[in-house]
Design a protein around this motif. Sequence first.
Motif, PDB file in Angstrom:
ATOM      1  N   TYR A   5      -6.121   0.421  -3.049  1.00  0.00           N
ATOM      2  CA  TYR A   5      -5.822  -0.977  -2.968  1.00  0.00           C
ATOM      3  C   TYR A   5      -6.684  -1.766  -4.073  1.00  0.00           C
ATOM      4  N   MET A  22      -2.607  -5.268  -3.956  1.00  0.00           N
ATOM      5  CA  MET A  22      -1.487  -4.170  -4.194  1.00  0.00           C
ATOM      6  C   MET A  22      -2.162  -3.283  -3.301  1.00  0.00           C
ATOM      7  N   THR A  24      -1.249   0.874  -2.387  1.00  0.00           N
ATOM      8  CA  THR A  24      -0.263   1.890  -2.879  1.00  0.00           C
ATOM      9  C   THR A  24      -0.670   3.146  -1.931  1.00  0.00           C
ATOM     10  N   PHE A  41       4.972   4.669  -2.570  1.00  0.00           N
ATOM     11  CA  PHE A  41       5.223   3.414  -1.966  1.00  0.00           C
ATOM     12  C   PHE A  41       4.141   2.552  -2.345  1.00  0.00           C
ATOM     13  N   ASN A  42       4.542   1.495  -2.945  1.00  0.00           N
ATOM     14  CA  ASN A  42       3.806   0.435  -3.458  1.00  0.00           C
ATOM     15  C   ASN A  42       4.292  -1.118  -2.584  1.00  0.00           C
ATOM     16  N   TYR A  43       3.239  -1.910  -2.346  1.00  0.00           N
ATOM     17  CA  TYR A  43       3.364  -3.142  -1.864  1.00  0.00           C
ATOM     18  C   TYR A  43       2.624  -4.287  -2.643  1.00  0.00           C
ATOM     19  N   GLU A  45       1.614  -8.518  -3.396  1.00  0.00           N
ATOM     20  CA  GLU A  45       1.760  -9.629  -2.985  1.00  0.00           C
ATOM     21  C   GLU A  45       0.900 -10.510  -3.890  1.00  0.00           C
ATOM     22  N   GLU A  58       6.537 -11.312  -3.416  1.00  0.00           N
ATOM     23  CA  GLU A  58       6.204 -10.151  -2.668  1.00  0.00           C
ATOM     24  C   GLU A  58       6.965  -9.078  -3.539  1.00  0.00           C
ATOM     25  N   ALA A  59       6.687  -7.905  -3.642  1.00  0.00           N
ATOM     26  CA  ALA A  59       7.510  -6.816  -4.017  1.00  0.00           C
ATOM     27  C   ALA A  59       7.091  -5.447  -3.562  1.00  0.00           C
ATOM     28  N   THR A  60       8.220  -4.702  -3.062  1.00  0.00           N
ATOM     29  CA  THR A  60       7.942  -3.355  -2.655  1.00  0.00           C
ATOM     30  C   THR A  60       8.562  -2.304  -3.545  1.00  0.00           C
ATOM     31  N   THR A  61       8.014  -1.182  -3.704  1.00  0.00           N
ATOM     32  CA  THR A  61       8.776  -0.098  -4.744  1.00  0.00           C
ATOM     33  C   THR A  61       8.516   1.224  -3.876  1.00  0.00           C
ATOM     34  N   ILE A  62       9.612   1.772  -4.016  1.00  0.00           N
ATOM     35  CA  ILE A  62       9.801   3.256  -3.510  1.00  0.00           C
ATOM     36  C   ILE A  62       9.998   4.113  -4.637  1.00  0.00           C
TER      37      ILE A  62
END
Length: 70
Positions: A5, A22, A24, A41-43, A45, A58-62
């Motif tokens: 975090y 962030m 992860t 996995f990442n989020y 804001e 906001e972003a989300t990555t996998i």
Amino acid sequence: VAAGYLHSEKQTAATTSSDADMFTIGANYTVAEGLDFYGEFNYVELEDGLAATLNDNEATTIIVGTKVSF
């Protein structure tokens, strides 16, 4: 397995600040010698601190992959 975090804050004016958060989590699994699978996995804001939310994001990555070594 790993988790993390991050929080960052920057004062942008006398009464406002921008924030970034962030989260992860990731894992790695060895299937056999020289063969690994991994995933993450990442989020994220982002908030600019202003009343209007036009610049909030906001972003989300996998991420998934395979590592082969010999």
